[in-house]
Write a protein that holds these residues in place. Sequence first.
Motif, PDB file in Angstrom:
ATOM      1  N   LEU A   1       0.827  -1.214   0.000  1.00  0.00           N
ATOM      2  CA  LEU A   1       0.000   0.000   0.000  1.00  0.00           C
ATOM      3  C   LEU A   1       0.856   1.257   0.000  1.00  0.00           C
ATOM      4  O   LEU A   1       0.530   2.249  -0.675  1.00  0.00           O
ATOM      5  N   ASP A   2       1.952   1.229   0.753  1.00  0.00           N
ATOM      6  CA  ASP A   2       2.816   2.401   0.786  1.00  0.00           C
ATOM      7  C   ASP A   2       3.458   2.652  -0.574  1.00  0.00           C
ATOM      8  O   ASP A   2       3.643   3.814  -0.985  1.00  0.00           O
TER       9      ASP A   2
ATOM     10  N   LEU B   1       0.321   3.758  -3.073  1.00  0.00           N
ATOM     11  CA  LEU B   1      -0.360   5.021  -2.796  1.00  0.00           C
ATOM     12  C   LEU B   1       0.586   6.163  -2.475  1.00  0.00           C
ATOM     13  O   LEU B   1       0.223   7.329  -2.628  1.00  0.00           O
TER      14      LEU B   1
ATOM     15  N   TYR C   1      -0.437   9.234  -0.282  1.00  0.00           N
ATOM     16  CA  TYR C   1      -1.851   9.088   0.023  1.00  0.00           C
ATOM     17  C   TYR C   1      -2.143   7.844   0.880  1.00  0.00           C
ATOM     18  O   TYR C   1      -3.304   7.538   1.134  1.00  0.00           O
ATOM     19  N   ALA C   2      -1.107   7.120   1.290  1.00  0.00           N
ATOM     20  CA  ALA C   2      -1.323   5.899   2.073  1.00  0.00           C
ATOM     21  C   ALA C   2      -1.977   6.197   3.415  1.00  0.00           C
ATOM     22  O   ALA C   2      -2.737   5.384   3.940  1.00  0.00           O
TER      23      ALA C   2
ATOM     24  N   TYR D   1      -4.333   8.127   4.026  1.00  0.00           N
ATOM     25  CA  TYR D   1      -5.773   8.270   3.932  1.00  0.00           C
ATOM     26  C   TYR D   1      -6.506   6.933   4.087  1.00  0.00           C
ATOM     27  O   TYR D   1      -7.737   6.914   4.206  1.00  0.00           O
ATOM     28  N   GLY D   2      -5.754   5.819   4.081  1.00  0.00           N
ATOM     29  CA  GLY D   2      -6.406   4.515   4.281  1.00  0.00           C
ATOM     30  C   GLY D   2      -6.624   4.166   5.741  1.00  0.00           C
ATOM     31  O   GLY D   2      -7.316   3.189   6.041  1.00  0.00           O
TER      32      GLY D   2
ATOM     33  N   PRO E   1     -10.603   4.679   6.901  1.00  0.00           N
ATOM     34  CA  PRO E   1     -11.475   3.567   6.479  1.00  0.00           C
ATOM     35  C   PRO E   1     -11.178   2.258   7.202  1.00  0.00           C
ATOM     36  O   PRO E   1     -12.095   1.492   7.506  1.00  0.00           O
ATOM     37  N   ALA E   2      -9.877   2.013   7.475  1.00  0.00           N
ATOM     38  CA  ALA E   2      -9.534   0.782   8.189  1.00  0.00           C
ATOM     39  C   ALA E   2     -10.114   0.793   9.606  1.00  0.00           C
ATOM     40  O   ALA E   2     -10.642  -0.223  10.088  1.00  0.00           O
TER      41      ALA E   2
END
Length: 313
Positions: A95-96, A99, A102-103, A105-106, A109-110
């Motif tokens: 993910l890093d 994204l 922008y990582a 921003y997860g 949601p998590a």
Amino acid sequence: MSTAEHLPVEEPEETTDRPRLELVAEPGRMASMWAELRPYLPTPGNLAGPMAGVGAGSLVLLSQGWTWVWGEGLQDGAMKAGGVLLVGYGVFTTLDTMLGAYAGYGIPPALIAWCLIAKRYEPSAEEIEAKAKSRVAEAKAKAEAAQKKAKAKADEVKAKEKAREFARKMRRGEPVQDEVKDVDQDVDQDVDQDVDQVEEQADDGPVGEIEVEDVVDLIRDIAARNGHQGVHLDDIVAHPLFEGWKKPELKAALPGSWGIPVDDFKLRFGGRQRVRDGVRLRDLPPAPGEGPGDAAGEGPVRALAAVRSDPPQ
């Protein structure tokens, strides 16, 4: 020449002061903006409803995860824990990389997904009440066991003290009639309790439901299938006819209720010898129409020898 020509020329003075602009909010404007935004901001009051049960559900998830990792031993737990860390590191790195900036921003949601899943695992009021009752019952059982143990210990100490006093009086030649009466009374009471217990077990036990013919047929059938002249109690008690029986119960019921003697002897199973308590075919009561020696002579003899087990030291 005019007078203006003789006047000195005034040069502008240099200064370091520069004009500054300040934005001054209108009075009451910030307060009105804050009042408009407050209903949409997270506060303990408006989060109490949506977050209800998240803590209890999170504890359930964490406890289940801990049991899954370490519930099967240290070695398997270490392997599972290493796998979880490796997968987590791989997901985070992926993910890093994908994204970039922008990582981050997860993360919200998590967290929201975790809260939703935890709310589904929130224990119900019935489960909490049942768990509390089980804990109370367990604590009560432990307290009763501790009381019984303490009472047994006190009775043992009292009995030892009586025995010492009895021995002292015997050595001194003093009369011991009272002590003998107490001992006889205690023995009679214990015997009565044992007799009552045996009678209750005989009344409630399954001995009356099984006929001696059924037991004899079962023993002969097992011996014929194995090619032996006897059957160990382990093979008898494993049959569905004696479902729920214990080996000591069967050992007591065979001679006591059905008149079948029990002895220990050696049998051979696939090249291995086994010495156990059991019943010989020659000791079985004869079936109708056969002589006393017919039952003992049926079937081949396979490595049967009488072997007495040594008494406990």
